[in-house]
Design a protein around this motif. Structure first.
Motif, PDB file in Angstrom:
ATOM      1  N   CYS A 177       0.836  -1.216   0.000  1.00  0.00           N
ATOM      2  CA  CYS A 177       0.000   0.000   0.000  1.00  0.00           C
ATOM      3  C   CYS A 177       0.864   1.257   0.000  1.00  0.00           C
ATOM      4  CB  CYS A 177      -0.930  -0.001   1.206  1.00  0.00           C
ATOM      5  SG  CYS A 177      -2.257  -1.199   1.086  1.00  0.00           S
ATOM      6  N   ALA A 178       1.938   1.252   0.793  1.00  0.00           N
ATOM      7  CA  ALA A 178       2.831   2.410   0.839  1.00  0.00           C
ATOM      8  C   ALA A 178       3.500   2.622  -0.520  1.00  0.00           C
ATOM      9  CB  ALA A 178       3.878   2.218   1.922  1.00  0.00           C
ATOM     10  N   GLY A 179       3.929   1.549  -1.163  1.00  0.00           N
ATOM     11  CA  GLY A 179       4.535   1.658  -2.490  1.00  0.00           C
ATOM     12  C   GLY A 179       3.554   2.180  -3.519  1.00  0.00           C
ATOM     13  N   LEU A 180       2.311   1.734  -3.419  1.00  0.00           N
ATOM     14  CA  LEU A 180       1.273   2.202  -4.332  1.00  0.00           C
ATOM     15  C   LEU A 180       0.998   3.685  -4.124  1.00  0.00           C
ATOM     16  CD1 LEU A 180      -0.755   1.416  -6.517  1.00  0.00           C
ATOM     17  CD2 LEU A 180      -2.357   0.831  -4.699  1.00  0.00           C
ATOM     18  N   LEU A 181       0.949   4.132  -2.872  1.00  0.00           N
ATOM     19  CA  LEU A 181       0.739   5.543  -2.569  1.00  0.00           C
ATOM     20  C   LEU A 181       1.873   6.397  -3.098  1.00  0.00           C
ATOM     21  CD1 LEU A 181      -0.800   5.765   1.003  1.00  0.00           C
ATOM     22  CD2 LEU A 181      -1.622   6.852  -1.062  1.00  0.00           C
ATOM     23  N   ILE A 182       3.102   5.939  -2.933  1.00  0.00           N
ATOM     24  CA  ILE A 182       4.261   6.685  -3.423  1.00  0.00           C
ATOM     25  C   ILE A 182       4.217   6.795  -4.944  1.00  0.00           C
ATOM     26  CG2 ILE A 182       6.772   6.584  -3.680  1.00  0.00           C
ATOM     27  CD1 ILE A 182       6.851   5.439  -0.826  1.00  0.00           C
ATOM     28  N   ALA A 183       3.861   5.696  -5.609  1.00  0.00           N
ATOM     29  CA  ALA A 183       3.786   5.720  -7.071  1.00  0.00           C
ATOM     30  C   ALA A 183       2.700   6.674  -7.550  1.00  0.00           C
ATOM     31  CB  ALA A 183       3.526   4.316  -7.597  1.00  0.00           C
ATOM     32  N   LEU A 184       1.569   6.708  -6.869  1.00  0.00           N
ATOM     33  CA  LEU A 184       0.483   7.615  -7.250  1.00  0.00           C
ATOM     34  C   LEU A 184       0.852   9.068  -6.996  1.00  0.00           C
ATOM     35  CD1 LEU A 184      -2.685   5.684  -6.058  1.00  0.00           C
ATOM     36  CD2 LEU A 184      -1.932   6.073  -8.398  1.00  0.00           C
ATOM     37  N   CYS A 185       1.533   9.344  -5.903  1.00  0.00           N
ATOM     38  CA  CYS A 185       1.923  10.715  -5.583  1.00  0.00           C
ATOM     39  C   CYS A 185       2.951  11.249  -6.567  1.00  0.00           C
ATOM     40  CB  CYS A 185       2.469  10.811  -4.163  1.00  0.00           C
ATOM     41  SG  CYS A 185       1.185  10.570  -2.916  1.00  0.00           S
TER      42      CYS A 185
END
Length: 106
Positions: free
Chosen positions: A12-20
């Motif tokens: 989830c953290a990796g997905l959030l970073i990629a989206l940001c």
């Protein structure tokens, strides 16, 4: 169970970073390339050249009106059917043509 929770959290953290990172601004300005703004004299020269070109183009465009064929807009009736013949009422503007079935500019 703890390892799967940690894995989900990292995912989830990796997905959030990629989206940001995808939200970053993609604007490019002239300052990025080191291009200076032209001065007023250069703007005036460009404006005079553009007016000269537009003046020459205007004389070419108005030649259809000199022939006696008025211009009509898109969707307007541009021809009439006289028995087996079709007579022109007006000339469709640039990029348009008179449809011989509908007798309208398309």
């Amino acid at each position: 169970m703890d390892s799967s929770g940690i894995l989900r959290g990292l995912l989830c953290a990796g997905l959030l970073i990629a989206l940001c990172r995808g939200q970053a601004s993609q604007e490019v300005s002239a300052e990025d390339f080191g291009v200076e703004k032209p001065d007023a004299a250069a703007d005036k020269d460009l404006l005079e050249a553009l007016e000269a070109v537009l003046g020459r183009m205007h004389s070419r465009v108005s030649s259809t009106e000199k022939r006696g064929i008025p211009m009509c807009g898109m969707g307007d009736k541009c021809a009439m059917k006289f028995g087996p013949r079709i007579g022109r009422l007006c000339d469709c503007g640039r990029g348009g043509s008179c449809n011989s079935y509908l007798l309208k500019c398309i």
